[in-house]
Enzyme design. Structure first.
Site, mmCIF file in Angstrom:
data_model
loop_
_atom_site.group_PDB
_atom_site.id
_atom_site.type_symbol
_atom_site.label_atom_id
_atom_site.label_comp_id
_atom_site.label_asym_id
_atom_site.label_seq_id
_atom_site.Cartn_x
_atom_site.Cartn_y
_atom_site.Cartn_z
ATOM 1 N N ASP A 150 9.119 6.159 2.428
ATOM 2 C CA ASP A 150 8.299 7.361 2.652
ATOM 3 C C ASP A 150 7.722 7.340 4.071
ATOM 4 O O ASP A 150 7.608 6.270 4.683
ATOM 5 C CB ASP A 150 7.133 7.399 1.661
ATOM 6 C CG ASP A 150 7.603 7.457 0.214
ATOM 7 O OD1 ASP A 150 8.728 7.932 -0.022
ATOM 8 O OD2 ASP A 150 6.840 7.026 -0.673
HETATM 9 N N1 URA Z 1 8.495 3.340 -3.361
HETATM 10 C C1 URA Z 1 7.647 4.284 -2.904
HETATM 11 O O1 URA Z 1 6.858 4.845 -3.669
HETATM 12 N N2 URA Z 1 7.691 4.603 -1.601
HETATM 13 C C2 URA Z 1 8.500 3.993 -0.700
HETATM 14 O O2 URA Z 1 8.467 4.303 0.493
HETATM 15 C C3 URA Z 1 9.371 3.001 -1.198
HETATM 16 C C4 URA Z 1 9.346 2.692 -2.521
#
Ligand code: URA
Length: 229
Positions: free
Chosen positions: A101
């Site tokens: 993310d």
């Molecule tokens: N899980 C998440 O919630 N976000 C990420 O960036 C990676 C794994």
């Protein structure tokens, strides 16, 4: 390397399309038609497809220490793509093997070898990823048990796969998962009544984020790291 793999590396063809073209007699190795997909060739071998010479560019494998506020995508959106951080030729020909993310930091693997990245991202391969997680509330005592059994995420049919939790302190844990559903880690903690306030990926398979890298830095993977996947 096998001839069908070499053709995939040099063209946009999938392995099955490469095999079809081989069967059709479209491929010559050193001016002789070769139909065997397993025929061994080397970087310097002269290979043609429809009488056009294929040029072999060695695949690239990179680890990047992703900062916040950039995205794991080949196009810029609200934030710029992480690929801008790689000051190399044809950076946007590469792709990201397992996204993070925009607000997550840590290890991102980047390559142009689709078969290699498939081993990381395919649910069937169950490649492990380890995350360091900061939580808004103290972790509940039965969290490790719940994650080992699998938890129910909203809008998912199945429970999450067994995951391993190591508690470092009341509000800091390490979580190792072997799947990569959308916002998986954040949703797993939401499912047990907590909230992720900081997320950092430390490891993918046996590849650990190099402690020598600063945020935003990158380096090519070693041969051993590439082979470990
Ligand atoms: N899980 C998440 O919630 N976000 C990420 O960036 C990676 C794994």
């Amino acid at each position: 390397m096998r001839l069908d793999k070499y053709i995939c590396r040099c063209t946009e063809l999938s392995r099955s399309d490469a095999k079809k073209r081989l069967k059709q007699g479209a491929v010559k190795v050193n001016d002789e038609v070769v139909k065997d997909p397993g025929h061994q060739v080397y970087e310097e071998t002269h290979v043609t497809l429809d009488d056009r010479t294929l040029s072999f560019a060695a695949a690239r494998y990179i680890m990047l220490y992703k900062p916040q506020d950039c995205i794991c995508s080949n196009v810029d959106e609200l934030y710029p793509s992480v690929l801008h951080l790689l000051e190399i030729d044809r950076a946007f020909d590469l792709h990201i093997a397992g996204r993070l993310d925009a607000d997550t930091t840590g290890l991102v693997l980047i390559t142009d070898d689709g078969q290699w990245s498939h081993k990381i991202t395919s649910p069937k391969k169950a490649c492990h990823k380890r995350y360091r997680v900061q939580l808004s509330r103290p972790i509940r005592e039965d969290a490790a048990e719940l994650f080992a059994e699998g938890v129910q995420l909203q809008n998912e049919k199945n429970l999450t796969r067994p995951a391993t939790l190591e508690v470092l302190s009341e509000q800091e844990v390490l979580l190792t998962i072997s799947e990569g559903k959308y916002h998986q880690v954040k949703r797993m903690f939401a499912a047990i009544g907590n909230r992720v306030v900081g997320l950092h990926r430390e490891q993918i398979g046996d590849i650990e984020l190099d402690p020598e890298l600063n945020m935003g830095d990158w380096r090519y993977l070693t041969e051993e790291e590439v082979q470990s996947i």
